[in-house]
Scaffold this motif. Structure first.
Motif, PDB file in Angstrom:
ATOM      1  N   LEU A   4      -8.210   9.186   5.812  1.00 32.27           N
ATOM      2  CA  LEU A   4      -7.611  10.180   4.927  1.00 32.27           C
ATOM      3  C   LEU A   4      -7.920   9.790   3.489  1.00 32.27           C
ATOM      4  CD1 LEU A   4      -4.102  10.353   6.641  1.00 32.27           C
ATOM      5  CD2 LEU A   4      -6.018  11.913   6.977  1.00 32.27           C
ATOM      6  N   VAL A   5      -8.378  10.760   2.704  1.00 39.35           N
ATOM      7  CA  VAL A   5      -8.712  10.503   1.313  1.00 39.35           C
ATOM      8  C   VAL A   5      -8.005  11.525   0.442  1.00 39.35           C
ATOM      9  CG1 VAL A   5     -10.544  10.304  -0.388  1.00 39.35           C
ATOM     10  CG2 VAL A   5     -10.959   9.561   1.963  1.00 39.35           C
ATOM     11  N   GLU A   6      -7.081  11.021  -0.385  1.00 42.71           N
ATOM     12  CA  GLU A   6      -6.348  11.886  -1.304  1.00 42.71           C
ATOM     13  C   GLU A   6      -7.110  12.040  -2.620  1.00 42.71           C
ATOM     14  OE1 GLU A   6      -3.043   9.241   0.659  1.00 42.71           O
ATOM     15  OE2 GLU A   6      -5.061   8.974  -0.165  1.00 42.71           O
ATOM     16  N   THR A  78      -8.434  19.764   5.642  1.00 43.17           N
ATOM     17  CA  THR A  78      -7.763  19.391   4.399  1.00 43.17           C
ATOM     18  C   THR A  78      -6.322  19.909   4.378  1.00 43.17           C
ATOM     19  OG1 THR A  78      -9.862  19.450   3.199  1.00 43.17           O
ATOM     20  CG2 THR A  78      -7.856  19.523   1.888  1.00 43.17           C
ATOM     21  N   VAL A  79      -5.445  19.071   3.857  1.00 43.90           N
ATOM     22  CA  VAL A  79      -4.065  19.470   3.612  1.00 43.90           C
ATOM     23  C   VAL A  79      -3.820  19.369   2.103  1.00 43.90           C
ATOM     24  CG1 VAL A  79      -3.145  17.147   3.983  1.00 43.90           C
ATOM     25  CG2 VAL A  79      -1.661  19.132   4.293  1.00 43.90           C
ATOM     26  N   THR A  91       7.016  11.155 -10.824  1.00 42.64           N
ATOM     27  CA  THR A  91       6.004  10.118 -11.014  1.00 42.64           C
ATOM     28  C   THR A  91       6.029   9.133  -9.856  1.00 42.64           C
ATOM     29  OG1 THR A  91       6.044  10.294 -13.414  1.00 42.64           O
ATOM     30  CG2 THR A  91       5.279   8.201 -12.478  1.00 42.64           C
ATOM     31  N   ALA A  92       4.877   8.957  -9.218  1.00 38.54           N
ATOM     32  CA  ALA A  92       4.790   8.100  -8.036  1.00 38.54           C
ATOM     33  C   ALA A  92       3.350   8.061  -7.554  1.00 38.54           C
ATOM     34  CB  ALA A  92       5.688   8.624  -6.922  1.00 38.54           C
ATOM     35  N   VAL A  93       3.103   7.168  -6.612  1.00 38.55           N
ATOM     36  CA  VAL A  93       1.863   7.220  -5.840  1.00 38.55           C
ATOM     37  C   VAL A  93       2.135   8.101  -4.628  1.00 38.55           C
ATOM     38  CG1 VAL A  93       0.155   5.929  -4.532  1.00 38.55           C
ATOM     39  CG2 VAL A  93       1.159   4.932  -6.600  1.00 38.55           C
ATOM     40  N   TYR A  94       1.290   9.100  -4.449  1.00 37.24           N
ATOM     41  CA  TYR A  94       1.472  10.055  -3.354  1.00 37.24           C
ATOM     42  C   TYR A  94       0.504   9.725  -2.229  1.00 37.24           C
ATOM     43  CZ  TYR A  94       4.608  12.943  -6.083  1.00 37.24           C
ATOM     44  OH  TYR A  94       5.696  13.406  -6.790  1.00 37.24           O
ATOM     45  N   TYR A  95       1.052   9.655  -1.015  1.00 40.89           N
ATOM     46  CA  TYR A  95       0.279   9.298   0.158  1.00 40.89           C
ATOM     47  C   TYR A  95       0.238  10.449   1.156  1.00 40.89           C
ATOM     48  CZ  TYR A  95       0.926   4.489  -1.469  1.00 40.89           C
ATOM     49  OH  TYR A  95       0.934   3.336  -2.212  1.00 40.89           O
ATOM     50  N   CYS A  96      -0.926  10.628   1.736  1.00 35.97           N
ATOM     51  CA  CYS A  96      -1.114  11.576   2.817  1.00 35.97           C
ATOM     52  C   CYS A  96      -1.006  10.813   4.135  1.00 35.97           C
ATOM     53  CB  CYS A  96      -2.495  12.213   2.664  1.00 35.97           C
ATOM     54  SG  CYS A  96      -3.003  13.273   4.003  1.00 35.97           S
ATOM     55  N   TRP A 117      -2.756   6.684   7.373  1.00 32.44           N
ATOM     56  CA  TRP A 117      -2.351   6.835   5.977  1.00 32.44           C
ATOM     57  C   TRP A 117      -3.554   6.761   5.056  1.00 32.44           C
ATOM     58  CZ3 TRP A 117       2.733   7.628   4.460  1.00 32.44           C
ATOM     59  CH2 TRP A 117       3.691   7.517   5.475  1.00 32.44           C
ATOM     60  N   GLY A 118      -3.481   7.534   3.974  1.00 31.40           N
ATOM     61  CA  GLY A 118      -4.486   7.426   2.947  1.00 31.40           C
ATOM     62  C   GLY A 118      -4.163   6.297   1.987  1.00 31.40           C
ATOM     63  N   GLN A 119      -5.032   6.138   0.988  1.00 34.18           N
ATOM     64  CA  GLN A 119      -4.875   5.029   0.039  1.00 34.18           C
ATOM     65  C   GLN A 119      -3.939   5.390  -1.100  1.00 34.18           C
ATOM     66  OE1 GLN A 119      -7.332   7.156  -0.047  1.00 34.18           O
ATOM     67  NE2 GLN A 119      -7.425   7.747  -2.206  1.00 34.18           N
ATOM     68  N   GLY A 120      -3.619   6.661  -1.238  1.00 35.17           N
ATOM     69  CA  GLY A 120      -2.698   7.105  -2.266  1.00 35.17           C
ATOM     70  C   GLY A 120      -3.395   7.577  -3.528  1.00 35.17           C
ATOM     71  N   THR A 121      -2.723   8.461  -4.236  1.00 39.41           N
ATOM     72  CA  THR A 121      -3.207   8.948  -5.520  1.00 39.41           C
ATOM     73  C   THR A 121      -2.041   8.968  -6.502  1.00 39.41           C
ATOM     74  OG1 THR A 121      -4.426  10.744  -6.629  1.00 39.41           O
ATOM     75  CG2 THR A 121      -2.845  11.404  -4.957  1.00 39.41           C
ATOM     76  N   GLN A 122      -2.290   8.499  -7.720  1.00 38.64           N
ATOM     77  CA  GLN A 122      -1.229   8.359  -8.710  1.00 38.64           C
ATOM     78  C   GLN A 122      -0.949   9.687  -9.393  1.00 38.64           C
ATOM     79  OE1 GLN A 122       0.626   5.466  -9.765  1.00 38.64           O
ATOM     80  NE2 GLN A 122       1.798   7.051 -10.851  1.00 38.64           N
TER      81      GLN A 122
END
Length: 127
Positions: A4-6, A78-79, A91-96, A117-122
């Motif tokens: 998964l890639v955010e 894609t989601v 404000t957070a790191v969002y994970y798929c 889980w993805g690596q997260g996006t800020q």
């Protein structure tokens, strides 16, 4: 194994909008329930939104209802998480996250239900 890639995170002013995307490598993406979670500094990771394999059922955390929308495009693997009226507390790191459900129409809101889980996006929202 599912990767998964955010993408789509960034810095935005309060009241602004962002759309996060999560691209999945699964060949049978339509058989996966999907979710978004977030983790703010110093806090535990929490549920944000979830969607069934078909997109027909969704659930949102109370803190984001009326502002965020989750959707998916199974043809594009894609989601999405559309975030409007953003607040500094978003404000957070969002994970798929993803988990195989075959054709069960479940919507999963608990982290332990997810296998990938993805690596997260800020996402940073300034006041």
């Amino acid at each position: 194994q599912v990767q998964l890639v955010e993408s789509g995170g960034g810095l935005v002013q309060a009241g602004g909008s962002l759309r996060l995307s999560c691209a999945a490598s699964a060949r049978t993406f339509r058989r996966y329930a999907m979710g978004w979670f977030r983790q703010a500094p110093g806090k535990e990771r929490e549920f944000v939104a979830a969607i069934s394999w078909s997109g027909g059922s969704t659930d949102l955390a109370d803190s984001v209802k009326g502002r965020f929308t989750i959707s998916r495009d199974n043809a594009k693997n894609t989601v999405y998480l559309q975030m409007n009226s953003l607040k500094p507390e978003d404000t957070a790191v969002y994970y798929c996250a993803a988990t195989y459900v075959a054709y069960s129409a479940v919507v999963l809101t608990t982290q332990n239900n997810y296998d990938y889980w993805g690596q997260g996006t800020q996402v940073t929202v300034s006041s």
